[in-house]
Structure formats: structure tokens, C-alpha cells
Motif scaffolding. Structure first.
Motif, mmCIF file in Angstrom:
data_model
loop_
_atom_site.group_PDB
_atom_site.id
_atom_site.type_symbol
_atom_site.label_atom_id
_atom_site.label_comp_id
_atom_site.label_asym_id
_atom_site.label_seq_id
_atom_site.Cartn_x
_atom_site.Cartn_y
_atom_site.Cartn_z
ATOM 1 N N GLN A 34 0.824 -1.222 0.000
ATOM 2 C CA GLN A 34 0.000 0.000 0.000
ATOM 3 C C GLN A 34 0.861 1.277 0.000
ATOM 4 O O GLN A 34 0.417 2.326 -0.466
ATOM 5 C CB GLN A 34 -0.897 0.084 1.252
ATOM 6 N N ALA A 35 2.066 1.173 0.543
ATOM 7 C CA ALA A 35 2.903 2.384 0.683
ATOM 8 C C ALA A 35 3.315 2.903 -0.697
ATOM 9 O O ALA A 35 3.817 2.139 -1.526
ATOM 10 C CB ALA A 35 4.150 2.046 1.512
ATOM 11 N N ASP A 36 3.103 4.219 -0.949
ATOM 12 C CA ASP A 36 3.517 4.777 -2.250
ATOM 13 C C ASP A 36 4.989 5.185 -2.185
ATOM 14 O O ASP A 36 5.644 5.072 -1.136
ATOM 15 C CB ASP A 36 2.598 5.938 -2.669
ATOM 16 N N LYS A 37 5.489 5.688 -3.329
ATOM 17 C CA LYS A 37 6.919 5.978 -3.449
ATOM 18 C C LYS A 37 7.397 6.977 -2.391
ATOM 19 O O LYS A 37 8.438 6.795 -1.750
ATOM 20 C CB LYS A 37 7.191 6.532 -4.861
ATOM 21 N N GLN A 38 6.578 8.013 -2.198
ATOM 22 C CA GLN A 38 6.955 9.058 -1.242
ATOM 23 C C GLN A 38 7.003 8.499 0.188
ATOM 24 O O GLN A 38 7.907 8.803 0.974
ATOM 25 C CB GLN A 38 5.943 10.192 -1.340
ATOM 26 N N GLN A 39 5.994 7.665 0.496
ATOM 27 C CA GLN A 39 5.970 7.065 1.838
ATOM 28 C C GLN A 39 7.160 6.127 2.038
ATOM 29 O O GLN A 39 7.735 6.070 3.123
ATOM 30 C CB GLN A 39 4.659 6.286 2.044
ATOM 31 N N ARG A 40 7.515 5.404 0.967
ATOM 32 C CA ARG A 40 8.677 4.495 1.079
ATOM 33 C C ARG A 40 9.955 5.298 1.335
ATOM 34 O O ARG A 40 10.755 4.950 2.186
ATOM 35 C CB ARG A 40 8.815 3.648 -0.201
ATOM 36 N N ARG A 41 10.110 6.401 0.605
ATOM 37 C CA ARG A 41 11.313 7.246 0.766
ATOM 38 C C ARG A 41 11.385 7.751 2.219
ATOM 39 O O ARG A 41 12.421 7.681 2.882
ATOM 40 C CB ARG A 41 11.249 8.427 -0.219
ATOM 41 N N GLN A 42 10.237 8.225 2.690
ATOM 42 C CA GLN A 42 10.184 8.769 4.049
ATOM 43 C C GLN A 42 10.544 7.686 5.080
ATOM 44 O O GLN A 42 11.290 7.914 6.017
ATOM 45 C CB GLN A 42 8.782 9.300 4.298
ATOM 46 N N ARG A 43 10.016 6.483 4.835
ATOM 47 C CA ARG A 43 10.250 5.391 5.783
ATOM 48 C C ARG A 43 11.724 4.966 5.790
ATOM 49 O O ARG A 43 12.299 4.690 6.843
ATOM 50 C CB ARG A 43 9.329 4.219 5.404
ATOM 51 N N VAL A 44 12.346 4.948 4.604
ATOM 52 C CA VAL A 44 13.763 4.565 4.530
ATOM 53 C C VAL A 44 14.602 5.580 5.312
ATOM 54 O O VAL A 44 15.456 5.206 6.126
ATOM 55 C CB VAL A 44 14.252 4.485 3.057
ATOM 56 N N VAL A 45 14.314 6.856 5.105
ATOM 57 C CA VAL A 45 15.090 7.899 5.792
ATOM 58 C C VAL A 45 14.872 7.771 7.307
ATOM 59 O O VAL A 45 15.818 7.864 8.102
ATOM 60 C CB VAL A 45 14.710 9.292 5.249
ATOM 61 N N GLU A 46 13.619 7.523 7.696
ATOM 62 C CA GLU A 46 13.318 7.347 9.134
ATOM 63 C C GLU A 46 14.118 6.187 9.713
ATOM 64 O O GLU A 46 14.698 6.284 10.790
ATOM 65 C CB GLU A 46 11.830 7.022 9.328
ATOM 66 N N LEU A 47 14.125 5.078 8.975
ATOM 67 C CA LEU A 47 14.832 3.883 9.464
ATOM 68 C C LEU A 47 16.337 4.146 9.581
ATOM 69 O O LEU A 47 16.957 3.773 10.581
ATOM 70 C CB LEU A 47 14.593 2.698 8.516
ATOM 71 N N LEU A 48 16.911 4.799 8.569
ATOM 72 C CA LEU A 48 18.358 5.082 8.611
ATOM 73 C C LEU A 48 18.677 6.032 9.761
ATOM 74 O O LEU A 48 19.704 5.906 10.434
ATOM 75 C CB LEU A 48 18.839 5.659 7.268
ATOM 76 N N ASN A 49 17.770 6.973 9.999
ATOM 77 C CA ASN A 49 17.932 7.900 11.111
ATOM 78 C C ASN A 49 17.875 7.138 12.440
ATOM 79 O O ASN A 49 18.698 7.337 13.334
ATOM 80 C CB ASN A 49 16.820 8.954 11.010
ATOM 81 N N LEU A 50 16.899 6.225 12.517
ATOM 82 C CA LEU A 50 16.679 5.421 13.727
ATOM 83 C C LEU A 50 17.930 4.625 14.102
ATOM 84 O O LEU A 50 18.275 4.494 15.274
ATOM 85 C CB LEU A 50 15.514 4.454 13.456
ATOM 86 N N VAL A 51 18.624 4.089 13.098
ATOM 87 C CA VAL A 51 19.804 3.262 13.402
ATOM 88 C C VAL A 51 21.088 4.092 13.485
ATOM 89 O O VAL A 51 22.178 3.540 13.597
ATOM 90 C CB VAL A 51 19.989 2.105 12.380
ATOM 91 N N GLY A 52 20.936 5.427 13.404
ATOM 92 C CA GLY A 52 22.086 6.303 13.665
ATOM 93 C C GLY A 52 22.978 6.563 12.471
ATOM 94 O O GLY A 52 24.176 6.813 12.647
#
Ligand SMILES: Nc1ncnc2c1ncn2[C@@H]1O[C@H](COP(=O)(O)OP(=O)(O)OP(=O)(O)O)[C@@H](O)[C@H]1O
Ligand code: SF4
Ligand SMILES: [Mg+2]
Length: 352
Positions: free
Chosen positions: A140-158
Motif C-alpha cells: 500500500q505504501a507509495d513511493k513518497q511514503q517508502r522514501r520517508q520510511r527509509v530515511v526514518e529507518l536510517l535515522n533510527l539506526v544512527g
């Protein structure tokens, strides 16, 4: 460290492995890496699987994901797992190539490997690979949501500058950052169980400590169950609440981390503890365990540890398999030092 849930407590575990057996047919003979392995992991719980090289730790985790070597076969036991949808699936009976198993592998159970280079493809960026994982498990996640989620995840792991670093290839990252990116990829599908198989062995000591801290924090904050596999008891001391000690494809002792460290019941656990530098034994001399883990194609009769045990109680040790003895409080071991050695307590050695 997560809540100290006793895996033997009444509630249904997220994962229950019972009497799992694996055998591998080789031209040179039969290899038996897993011989009646049983362990449990509850939702959000952190569990350590420890033992020397060759004890079957990786074979146990690869069995869960059904990524066993060629000519390896599950010959007994079960691996019941509760999916996000609330179904109970026996991973031992599911077709390893089926869409269901592909969904579970990655979507429900994620793995952090020892060497992050093997997790990433060199021809795609880190963003592409994490976004693909999100797409597979959340269509269900669109391209923009995927981009946002990847950045969030990379941020989360430092990962610093995650918007920019997301477009790097994995070989452009340092070893420690690559490991962080792999953790982000493992978390991308919001798994219920995270398996970390020797996750920091390839890193230098200062980076090791940071990556272990990160895994521990992710496990706690995201309430994911963690199965931490290591030959290093020192690592599990700070990371998990419950420990399974494996030897030659069997669990020989299990218990809360405090019980394993302060009151080990099995001579193998005690020997492992004497062989590592822990806080308690820093002043003492380290004692490596004499001898080697026997090869899984030549299993000894009787107690698997009898060829190296310095505390044998007699012939019974090489003639019979010690049964599991419950010591109370979730602590259990399989050793004749803790049974009354009656014949009706003995299991004939079964070479399956
Ligand atoms: N493809 C294979 N063919 C035959 N035997 C194998 C194969 N893979 C593993 N084994 C054997 O199975 C046993 C268990 O191996 P496994 O890799 O699970 O050990 P481990 O506890 O993960 O060790 P390490 O700490 O070195 O990673 C060992 O005796 C090993 O030699
Ligand atoms: S059963 Fe015997 S050989 Fe095995 S660990 Fe116990 S004392 Fe040692
Ligand atoms: Mg291994």
C-alpha cells in the motif's frame, strides 16, 4: 535488556521449537547438526543462543527461515510460530519455496548476518534495497511514503545525513555504518522476530559495542523478539534475559541470564564461563575448554559432552543420554550430575 519473561511460563510463545532434528546427506556420510533441539521465544523477549563453533547455532536459525544447505532435511520436530495475522504455523512443515514462507522470511522473521556485504547487492543503492523490502511487505505504501520510511529507518539506526546516505551503495559506507544499514533493512518489514547471528564478529571492538547497543535499543523500543546467536557469553550477559546453551546440536542448559552466569548447572556451561573474560572473573585466569567440539558426522554415544567433560559421574555418561532436568524458575539442564540416575530416567542414545 527486555522484560525477563520466562519462556516456560504459561502464555503461548511467539516461537516454540520442539525436538528439531536436521540431517545432511554427504557423499562421505550423514551429518547430524541438530539432534532434538527445543527452545522458546516469547513476544518482545530477547533470548541468547550460545555455544562454541560447530554446535549448531546457525543451523537452528537457518532452519527457522528454511534456508538449509542442499541435501539437508528436517527429519523430526516442529517449529510453531505465531504470525502477525494470529495464525499458528509450523515452519518445519511449510514448503520453503512457497509464497507463505517467503512472506514469513523477511516479513515476520528478519535476520542480521555477520557480514553485511552479503545482505546488500553491490549494484543497487541502500535506498533501493530497503525500499524494496518495504514494498514487498507493505504494498500500500507509495513511493513518497517508502522514501520517508527509509530515511526514518536510517535515522533510527544512527546513520548521519540519512537523506543523502540513503543514495549510497553499500560499499561506500564504513563497516559499522553498513551494519547499521543492514539492521535498518531487517527492521523495514516490522518483523516479529529478529535473528542476529554473530552480528558483530566482523567489526572492530569499539564499533561492536555500538552496534550491539543499537540492536538492544531497537529490540526494546520496537518490542521485537530477539534471538541473539553468539559464541561469546560476555555479549549475551548485557543483551538478553534468557539463555540457551547448545552443544552438538542439543540444548544442554537453559535459564535466565543471571542463573546461567551465577549458578551454571551443566559442566559445559561452567567451562564456557571459565573460558571468557567476564566482569566477575577478570582477576582469574582464563581456562580454554580442552579438546574440540566433535564433528557432527561422528556423534559420540551417551552424553554429547562426555568426551571433554572433567566432571563425569561414571560409565553412565558415555552409555546413556541424560534427560532434561527441571531445576525450577525456568532453569533446566541435561546432565547426570542432576538426575538420580535411575534406569527409568535414561533415554537410550538414539542416533536417529
Ligand atoms: N553444508 C553443510 N554440510 C555438512 N555439514 C555442515 C554444513 N553446514 C554446517 N555443517 C555442520 O553442522 C554443524 C553445525 O554447524 P553450524 O554452522 O550450525 O555451527 P555454529 O554453531 O553456527 O558454528 P559457528 O559458531 O562457527 O558459526 C557443524 O558440525 C558443521 O560442520
Ligand atoms: S552427563 Fe556426565 S559427561 Fe555429560 S556433562 Fe554431565 S557429568 Fe559430564
Ligand atoms: Mg554459525
Amino acid at each position: 535488556m527486555s522484560e525477563s519473561v520466562n519462556p516456560n511460563s504459561g502464555t503461548e510463545p511467539l516461537l516454540e521449537v520442539r525436538d528439531l532434528r536436521v540431517r545432511i546427506e554427504r557423499d562421505t556420510g550423514v551429518v547430524r547438526p541438530l539432534n532434538d533441539v527445543s527452545f522458546r521465544i516469547h513476544e518482545g523477549q530477547s533470548v541468547g543462543i550460545v555455544g562454541e563453533s560447530g554446535c549448531g547455532k546457525t543451523m537452528a536459525s537457518n532452519s527457522l527461515l528454511r534456508i538449509l544447505p542442499r541435501r539437508a532435511e528436517i527429519t523430526g520436530g516442529s517449529m510453531e510460530f505465531s504470525t502477525k495475522a494470529g495464525e499458528r504455523v509450523d515452519l518445519a512443515r511449510i514448503d520453503p519455496m512457497s509464497p507463505r514462507m517467503r512472506q514469513i522470511r523477511g516479513g515476520e522473521i528478519s535476520m542480521i548476518f555477520q557480514e553485511p556485504m552479503t545482505a546488500f547487492s553491490p549494484v543497487h543503492t541502500v535506498y533501493d534495497q530497503i525500499a524494496e523490502m518495504i514494498r514487498l511487505h507493505d504494498p500500500q505504501a507509495d513511493k513518497q511514503q517508502r522514501r520517508q520510511r527509509v530515511v526514518e529507518l536510517l535515522n533510527l539506526v544512527g546513520i548521519p545525513d540519512p537523506e543523502v546516505r540513503a543514495d549510497d551503495y553499500s560499499f561506500q559506507l564504513s563497516g559499522g555504518m553498513r551494519q547499521r544499514a543492514m539492521i535498518a533493512m531487517a527492521l523495514a518489514s516490522s518483523p516479529r522476530l529478529l535473528i542476529a547471528d554473530e552480528p558483530t564478529t566482523a567489526l572492530d571492538v569499539t564499533v561492536q559495542a555500538k552496534v550491539l547497543k543499537l540492536i538492544e535499543r531497537m529490540q526494546r523500543e520496537l518490542n521485537i523478539a530477539l534471538m541473539l546467536i553468539t559464541h561469546d557469553l560476555g555479549v549475551v550477559a548485557h543483551m538478553v534475559s534468557y539463555v540457551y546453551v547448545m552443544y552438538l546440536g542439543r540444548v544442554v542448559e537453559e535459564g535466565r541470564v543471571e542463573a546461567i552466569f551465577h549458578d551454571p548447572k551443566h559442566p559445559y556451561t561452567a567451562a564456557l564461563l571459565r573460558s571468557i573474560p567476564t566482569r566477575a572473573s577478570k582477576s582469574q585466569r582464563l581456562e580454554p575448554i580442552a579438546g574440540n567440539v566433535p564433528s557432527a558426522d561422528r556423534l559420540p554415544t551417551g552424553c554429547p559432552f562426555h568426551t571433554r567433560c572433567t566432571e563425569k559421574v561414571g560409565d553412565i555418561c558415555h552409555q546413556h543420554m541424560p534427560a532434561r532436568v527441571d531445576m525450577g524458575g525456568g532453569h533446566a539442564t541435561s546432565c547426570f550430575r542432576h538426575t538420580d540416575n535411575r534406569l527409568d530416567n535414561l533415554e537410550e542414545h538414539d542416533d536417529g
